[in-house]
Scaffold this motif. Structure first.
Motif, PDB file in Angstrom:
ATOM      1  N   SER A  25      58.481 -11.305  21.819  1.00  0.00           N
ATOM      2  CA  SER A  25      59.073 -11.639  20.519  1.00  0.00           C
ATOM      3  C   SER A  25      60.289 -10.766  20.229  1.00  0.00           C
ATOM      4  CB  SER A  25      58.027 -11.479  19.414  1.00  0.00           C
ATOM      5  OG  SER A  25      56.934 -12.350  19.615  1.00  0.00           O
ATOM      6  N   ALA A  70      63.106 -11.892  22.480  1.00  0.00           N
ATOM      7  CA  ALA A  70      63.622 -13.196  22.056  1.00  0.00           C
ATOM      8  C   ALA A  70      64.521 -13.048  20.836  1.00  0.00           C
ATOM      9  CB  ALA A  70      62.463 -14.147  21.756  1.00  0.00           C
ATOM     10  N   THR A  94      69.130 -20.481  25.890  1.00  0.00           N
ATOM     11  CA  THR A  94      68.212 -19.453  26.392  1.00  0.00           C
ATOM     12  C   THR A  94      67.484 -18.756  25.248  1.00  0.00           C
ATOM     13  OG1 THR A  94      70.075 -17.880  26.470  1.00  0.00           O
ATOM     14  CG2 THR A  94      69.514 -19.049  28.507  1.00  0.00           C
ATOM     15  N   ALA A  95      68.174 -18.490  24.150  1.00  0.00           N
ATOM     16  CA  ALA A  95      67.530 -17.805  23.026  1.00  0.00           C
ATOM     17  C   ALA A  95      66.418 -18.658  22.423  1.00  0.00           C
ATOM     18  CB  ALA A  95      68.570 -17.447  21.973  1.00  0.00           C
ATOM     19  N   MET A 101      63.457 -18.796  24.777  1.00  0.00           N
ATOM     20  CA  MET A 101      62.659 -17.569  24.746  1.00  0.00           C
ATOM     21  C   MET A 101      61.835 -17.477  23.464  1.00  0.00           C
ATOM     22  SD  MET A 101      65.007 -14.609  26.523  1.00  0.00           S
ATOM     23  CE  MET A 101      66.586 -15.176  25.912  1.00  0.00           C
ATOM     24  N   LEU A 102      62.397 -17.911  22.342  1.00  0.00           N
ATOM     25  CA  LEU A 102      61.625 -17.916  21.100  1.00  0.00           C
ATOM     26  C   LEU A 102      60.419 -18.837  21.202  1.00  0.00           C
ATOM     27  CD1 LEU A 102      64.497 -17.934  18.441  1.00  0.00           C
ATOM     28  CD2 LEU A 102      62.799 -16.127  18.780  1.00  0.00           C
ATOM     29  N   ALA A 139      57.845 -17.136  23.428  1.00  0.00           N
ATOM     30  CA  ALA A 139      57.199 -16.033  22.716  1.00  0.00           C
ATOM     31  C   ALA A 139      56.184 -16.561  21.704  1.00  0.00           C
ATOM     32  CB  ALA A 139      58.250 -15.174  22.016  1.00  0.00           C
ATOM     33  N   PHE A 170      60.254 -16.833  31.047  1.00  0.00           N
ATOM     34  CA  PHE A 170      60.939 -15.995  30.059  1.00  0.00           C
ATOM     35  C   PHE A 170      61.949 -15.074  30.741  1.00  0.00           C
ATOM     36  CE2 PHE A 170      61.602 -12.529  27.140  1.00  0.00           C
ATOM     37  CZ  PHE A 170      61.529 -13.102  25.881  1.00  0.00           C
ATOM     38  N   PHE A 199      65.975 -15.063  30.169  1.00  0.00           N
ATOM     39  CA  PHE A 199      66.644 -13.845  29.727  1.00  0.00           C
ATOM     40  C   PHE A 199      67.760 -13.457  30.691  1.00  0.00           C
ATOM     41  CE2 PHE A 199      67.312  -9.320  29.218  1.00  0.00           C
ATOM     42  CZ  PHE A 199      67.269  -9.152  27.840  1.00  0.00           C
TER      43      PHE A 199
END
Length: 429
Positions: A29, A32, A75-76, A79-80, A83, A104, A108
């Protein structure tokens, strides 16, 4: 309770009596949210070019052009989502699956590369060169981690990987300089690694001295000895003592021109090819041979192995010496491939990073291989980004390999267990 190197917030599940670890969801988290702020909201407003092949390759691939803002948001948000999924799984009392952690990490890496290259003065990079250079820099790490695998699977903790690499580099430089042959230097490096291993084996197996202490002392001893000889002998007459010939790069015709993979697999020095052979041989021998079965038995349950007729301490002694050969050959990379000559403490702590790769790879030769590649990639990325002129301060870039090491071992290794008898001397009877 989690067996990770660092403590993690946990909560008892009153229904099942199990423990929930919130370490990974919290870490994912935080990363992210950092990606959202940096990769998405702070994305440079331009395109980034990744060159996939050299113009001289047999098959020239077109450049990969990516929009930095688009990739940053993609990508953000990805990743969120991962998470959040990890949080949901943890609330149910289920661990995050390995594919989630891998996905993940890939997102990243893509986001970071796009952001940092897009922020450079010249927003383009040769991806094939970045990957090939990463494999090259990972060579001593892979040899070092394989040395650790051979020792710890036998029940001996090998903290002396740094000393084995350094003494191997020193012996290779001196022997190759005096003989004029890089092959002689390579053999001398293997012998030097065995000498360090011999001291480790005698004190830790024969005299039952604490293995960690012996390893640390050996690292300090080798550092002091090679440093003294470098100042007193090599620097005084470097032409005679410290001018080793380099191992030539051996390209396999046709195969070396394959885009991306050609330079990685088919354009190496003999040390590079030996690296691939060593990984395959150690893996097959460890998990598909009688010797490997006995080695793993000695590392897990030495008393049971002794009951079945295995000479525990003799097998440990032999395997520690074999690990010295592997690490010594890895040390030759520094003076016969990377640079032409020995320098004081030139291994720069890579033996400890190899130890981290061993842990991250869960004491498996294949796992250690890919973990070492990750650290090699971080090191080469630091060099490439310094040349590109990114807005990230150079001091922070030089910290990148060590930051990756800390996160990999402390944050992402999850539940892992060393061989049961690792570090425990065996006294017959």
């Amino acid at each position: 309770m989690s067996t990770s190197a660092t403590a993690a917030p946990v909560r008892a599940d009153t229904a099942s009596g199990s423990l929930r670890s919130w370490k990974n969801p919290i870490l994912l988290s935080v990363l992210a949210l950092l990606a959202l702020l940096v990769f998405a909201l702070g994305a440079p407003a331009n395109d980034v070019t990744f060159r996939l092949s050299d113009p001289g390759d047999a098959l020239v691939l077109p450049d990969l052009v990516l929009s930095a803002p688009l990739i940053g948001w993609f990508t953000a948000l990805g990743m969120l989502a991962l998470a959040a999924f990890a949080v949901v799984r943890t609330r149910r009392g289920e661990p995050a699956p390995r594919w989630l952690l891998a996905a993940f990490a890939v997102l990243f890496l893509i986001g970071f590369l796009t952001w940092v290259v897009g922020s450079a003065r010249t927003p383009n990079v040769a991806l094939y060169g970045l990957l090939a250079g990463s494999v090259t820099l990972a060579v001593p790490l892979i040899f070092g981690s394989l040395s650790g695998v051979l020792c710890e699977r036998s029940g001996v903790v090998n903290i002396a990987i740094e000393g084995q690499l350094l003494f191997g580099a020193f012996a290779a430089a001196v022997a190759a300089s005096l003989s004029g042959s890089a092959i002689i230097g390579l053999i001398a490096a293997a012998v030097a690694g065995v000498l360090v291993s011999l001291v480790l084996a005698v004190f830790s197996i024969r005299y039952l001295v604490n293995q960690v202490i012996v390893g640390v002392v050996l690292n300090v001893l080798v550092s002091g000895l090679t440093g003294f000889l470098f100042s007193a002998v090599l620097s005084e007459d470097s032409e005679t003592w410290n001018s080793p010939p380099q191992l030539p790069v051996l390209s396999i015709p046709g195969l070396s021109e394959i885009p991306i993979l050609g330079a990685i697999l088919f354009e190496q020095t003999i040390v590079g090819y030996l690296m691939y052979v060593a990984v395959a041989v150690v893996y097959v021998a460890l998990f598909r041979s009688r010797w490997g079965l006995r080695t793993r038995a000695v590392g897990e349950h030495p008393k049971a192995a002794d009951t079945l007729g295995v000479n525990v301490n003799r097998l440990r002694f032999t395997n520690v010496l074999l690990a010295g050969v592997v690490a010594g050959v890895g040390g030759s990379f520094f003076t016969l491939v990377l640079v032409s000559g020995f320098g004081r403490d030139m291994t720069a702590g890579q033996g400890y990073i190899a130890l981290a790769a061993l842990i991250f790879g869960r004491w498996n030769p294949i796992g250690a291989f890919f973990a070492a590649l990750l650290f090699g990639f971080a090191t080469n990325l630091t060099n490439v980004l310094s040349l590109l002129g990114t807005p990230v301060p150079d001091q922070f870039l030089r910290m990148l390999p060590y930051v990756v090491t800390i996160f990999a071992v402390a944050g992402l290794v999850g539940r892992s267990r060393a061989p049961g008898a690792s570090g425990i001397p065996y006294i017959k009877g």
